[in-house]
Design a protein around this motif. Structure first.
Motif, mmCIF file in Angstrom:
data_model
loop_
_atom_site.group_PDB
_atom_site.id
_atom_site.type_symbol
_atom_site.label_atom_id
_atom_site.label_comp_id
_atom_site.label_asym_id
_atom_site.label_seq_id
_atom_site.Cartn_x
_atom_site.Cartn_y
_atom_site.Cartn_z
ATOM 1 N N ALA A 130 0.880 -0.499 -5.063
ATOM 2 C CA ALA A 130 0.853 0.927 -4.716
ATOM 3 C C ALA A 130 1.508 1.769 -5.802
ATOM 4 O O ALA A 130 1.063 2.896 -6.083
ATOM 5 C CB ALA A 130 1.554 1.159 -3.378
ATOM 6 N N TYR A 179 -7.670 -3.361 -2.509
ATOM 7 C CA TYR A 179 -7.346 -3.583 -1.096
ATOM 8 C C TYR A 179 -8.553 -4.155 -0.342
ATOM 9 O O TYR A 179 -8.392 -4.805 0.686
ATOM 10 C CB TYR A 179 -6.907 -2.275 -0.447
ATOM 11 N N ARG A 205 -8.504 6.047 -6.373
ATOM 12 C CA ARG A 205 -8.396 5.642 -4.971
ATOM 13 C C ARG A 205 -9.660 4.945 -4.494
ATOM 14 O O ARG A 205 -9.599 3.995 -3.705
ATOM 15 C CB ARG A 205 -8.062 6.849 -4.109
ATOM 16 N N ARG A 257 0.801 -1.222 0.000
ATOM 17 C CA ARG A 257 0.000 0.000 0.000
ATOM 18 C C ARG A 257 0.835 1.274 0.000
ATOM 19 O O ARG A 257 0.303 2.358 -0.161
ATOM 20 C CB ARG A 257 -0.939 0.007 1.199
ATOM 21 N N THR A 258 2.155 1.135 0.202
ATOM 22 C CA THR A 258 3.034 2.303 0.245
ATOM 23 C C THR A 258 3.858 2.354 -1.036
ATOM 24 O O THR A 258 4.584 1.400 -1.343
ATOM 25 C CB THR A 258 3.977 2.228 1.453
ATOM 26 N N GLU A 280 -1.052 1.986 -8.553
ATOM 27 C CA GLU A 280 -2.106 2.925 -8.167
ATOM 28 C C GLU A 280 -1.641 4.372 -8.341
ATOM 29 O O GLU A 280 -2.381 5.227 -8.858
ATOM 30 C CB GLU A 280 -2.525 2.687 -6.718
ATOM 31 N N GLN A 281 -0.418 4.647 -7.933
ATOM 32 C CA GLN A 281 0.112 6.010 -8.044
ATOM 33 C C GLN A 281 0.192 6.446 -9.504
ATOM 34 O O GLN A 281 -0.186 7.572 -9.858
ATOM 35 C CB GLN A 281 1.489 6.076 -7.396
#
Length: 725
Positions: free
Chosen positions: A535, A560, A552, A44-45, A538-539
């Motif tokens: 992540a 998620y 998001r 997630r990071t 996603e970014q």
């Protein structure tokens, strides 16, 4: 009586297990580098900007930051189905601390017997795997390390189970090095090994003279550094070989010599270098490829003359495409070649140029279907069918499997995500991009067999409708970001493909095609020859689409989280608004409107209006209609469009969104409503039931057509199952 062969085999296994179990523990200093845990899943990071050496701009000396080099001499015994190997493995320590132990994958040990994690999961979960081929006596596979040395000194080894699998699993081994590897330094391991291929199963093995040699050599795990895929300290990433997982490895260089008997045709990852060397009835082929993270090959004395084609496109070198096939499947070769060349054009144009000079396509022979549908860098296996007539289901399946396995060359090969922990980044995104290619070529899935085609019957299904049917939309069990092995069932693992493709389809419909394509190009450009996480994807999607709010929300709900989408039209009415009897105040005086008076007034007004509008449609008149639509939500908040059509041909559209479980919309117009429909553009394929998305006030044959579409899609799923058996 105990069968002597069984007794001897058991004794040898016990002796080998004891020898490994007696190995001493690693030095204490190595405890500071842990292994990724069994619960590792969606990261997630986002990774640090300089992760894996930073983005590859094209100005670097090599395509990838090469971490490992493999020099392998491999000799095939086609009668015993063994590969004898001598390997020099040179590995570079990218971390800032000494490394005292490394981890190797020994994937072939997944097939050595019932005690492996792979076999245990299949047995305990009752999962059907691919074509469900079982191993029988004499058909097991394994890999044995005969020698491991560092600088001439023997290396101690211990089998480990990083994911808590059975202690009898031997697919990951720890090597405790006599000489630690200093930060930034490299070390070389000399490894002699013997690989016994299984009867073809789960991507590798033999059938008769055919040999598909995949996951066959000792392969080092990945040392991840802080800022890479969520790591906060250095950690090894080396998972057991699970039933539904695939692979993850560092980029590097491969220089492989393959020796086979004369008469065998060999195909492999990379380019063949120099002329084959013949000696004593054997032939040695040398294949070299840099900037890849795996190597596979095939050998068979039944292969026909390879079919060869070429691709030349902007930014790519001239690519030689070579199709290997046995005579019974000659009719598969040309379609597979064309589908590969078409894929080279599409993926190069929509993501980025293909950087290698070769693609080798293998059509598995009869009775070796288990080897089909598997990807390796610059090398993949397609499917094989007795008949591949144009416009039939089998031709579509051959084309799709070819496109899909080539597409892995981008999502698995060049982007190199972690298939153990984040399979959606490969299988799911690849499935989505493959189907987009078919849509761009105006291709549907034919449900027609040669016999039905002869009868003039041509049944078709849009590709994303098929994905929707397999996406477990009504009761999804696992987030898309879940790892490959910790899932409710094999069917839930299958949603990695279809539910990811369906989710991406819906995201594209919401943000628009130009924005989505821009985001995927950004993702590829930023993360090629590195190892992105979910992540990081996603970014890139948030930045590239310019719609971070939408991205998001979708990731929270489906990647998620695991939220079903289920909106429906609960009630729909459109009633004429007529004067009602009762007391009213008119010019300051109270007046009673009687039923008789109202009926006469209504009748007179209708007659006058009809005379003035002789061509009016039913549902039009002098009095307005009050239309009410009640929409219910019993799943995730996904903004939808509600479209209401009226008798005069006009429409009204509104947005339905928010977490409130219902919303009512009303209109008062001089036209009666005819129909109400959610998602009129078909943008939201995640919806559990599309049949309750629309209503009409009169009987409508479109419902029957939608039911027929559902039945057709189910039939396709059944056909696919039958074909794979």
């Amino acid at each position: 009586m105990v069968h002597i062969r069984t007794f001897v085999a058991a004794a040898l296994l016990a002796a080998t297990a004891n020898a490994w179990a007696d190995a001493p523990p690693a030095p204490a200093s190595c405890a500071s580098i842990p292994l990724a845990g069994a619960d590792a899943a969606a990261v997630r990071t986002p990774s640090a900007p300089d992760a894996w050496g930073g983005p590859r701009t094209g100005s670097e000396a090599s395509l990838s930051d090469r971490v490992v080099r493999y020099e392998i001499d491999a000799t095939l015994d086609p009668d015993k189905h063994t590969v004898t190997g001598k390997q020099r493995l040179t590995w570079r320590n990218r971390s800032a601390q000494p490394v005292c132990s490394v981890y190797l994958h020994l994937y072939l040990n997944a097939f050595e017997g019932p005690g492996s994690t792979f076999m245990t999961e299949l047995r305990e979960n009752s999962d059907r795997f691919r074509s469900d081929v079982a191993s029988h006596d004499g058909e097991w596979g394994y890999i044995k390390l005969d020698k491991v040395a560092q600088g001439g000194a023997p290396v101690k080894s211990t089998f480990v189970q990083p994911d808590g699998g059975p202690s009898t699993d031997r697919t990951v081994v720890r090597l405790d090095l006599p000489q630690p590897v200093a930060p930034g330094a490299s070390t070389t391991l000399d490894i002699d090994f013997l690989g016994q291929l299984p009867r073809v199963v789960a991507r590798t093995g033999y059938y008769g003279s055919f040999h598909l040699v995949g996951q066959w050599f000792p392969k080092i795990g990945v040392l991840e550094l802080p800022g890479e895929r969520g790591a906060t300290t250095p950690r090894w990433n080396a998972h057991e070989f699970h039933a539904h997982s695939e692979f993850y490895a560092d980029f590097g260089e491969y220089d492989v010599r393959i020796t086979v008997p004369e008469g065998y045709t060999v195909g492999a990852t990379g380019e063949e270098t120099g002329e084959p060397v013949k000696r004593d009835g054997k032939v040695t082929h040398r294949f070299v490829q840099d900037d890849v993270h795996d190597f596979a090959w095939t050998a068979d004395n039944r292969y026909a003359k390879p079919l060869v084609g070429y691709y030349e496109g902007p930014g790519s070198p001239k690519v030689t495409v070579r199709v290997l096939y046995t005579p019974e499947y000659e009719n598969n070769a040309a379609p597979a070649l064309q589908a590969t060349i078409d894929s080279l054009e599409y993926f190069s144009r929509t993501l980025g140029p293909y950087p290698y000079r070769t693609v080798t396509v293998v059509i598995p022979p009869h009775n070796a279907a288990e080897a089909g549908g598997m990807e390796y860098p610059t090398f993949f296996t397609a499917s094989s069918f007795a008949r591949v007539d144009e416009g039939t289901m089998t031709r579509d399946l051959l084309d799709f499997v070819t496109i899909h396995e080539f597409g892995h060359g981008y999502f698995y090969g060049i982007l190199a995500s972690n298939e153990f922990e984040e399979p959606m980044l490969d299988e799911g995104l690849n499935e989505f991009w493959d189907q987009r290619m078919l849509v761009s070529h105006k291709r549907d899935i034919h449900l027609t067999s040669p016999l039905l085609k002869k009868l003039g019957i041509d049944l078709r299904l849009p590709v994303f409708d098929y994905e929707r049917m397999a996406a477990m939309n009504r009761t999804p069990a696992d987030p898309l970001g879940q790892n490959a092995w910790n899932r409710m069932s094999g069917g839930s693992y299958g949603t990695v493909y279809s539910r990811t493709a369906t989710t991406m389809h819906d995201l594209e419909a919401e943000v628009g095609t130009p924005a989505l394509e821009r985001a995927f190009k950004l993702y590829y450009a930023r993360w090629k020859f590195r190892h992105p996480s979910i992540a990081d994807f996603e970014q890139a999607m948030a930045e590239g689409t310019g719609r971070p709010d939408v991205v998001r929300r979708v990731f929270a709900q489906q990647v998620y989280g695991v939220q079903p989408v289920n909106d429906r039209i609960e009630a729909f009415s459109s009633r004429e608004v007529l004067p009602q009897p009762g007391q009213v105040v008119h010019d300051g005086k109270r007046v009673e409107l009687t039923s008789a008076a109202i009926d006469k007034a209504v009748s007179d007004k209708r007659a006058a209006w009809k005379k003035a509008h002789p061509d009016a449609k039913p549902g039009e008149g002098p009095f307005p209609y009050r239309t009410r639509v009640l929409v219910r939500r019993s799943g995730a908040d996904v903004p939808q469009v509600l479209k209401v059509t009226f008798a005069d041909g006009s429409t009204r559209s509104v947005r339905f969104s928010g977490t409130r479980p219902w919303q009512r919309f009303t209109w008062t117009l001089h036209s009666k409503a005819v129909s109400a429909e959610l998602d009129p553009q078909g943008a939201i394929n995640l919806d559990a039931d599309k049949l309750d998305d629309s209503r009409t006030l009169e009987p409508d044959a479109s419902v029957a057509r939608r039911l027929s579409g559902q039945a057709t899609s189910l039939l396709q799923t059944l056909y696919s199952l039958l074909v794979s058996l």
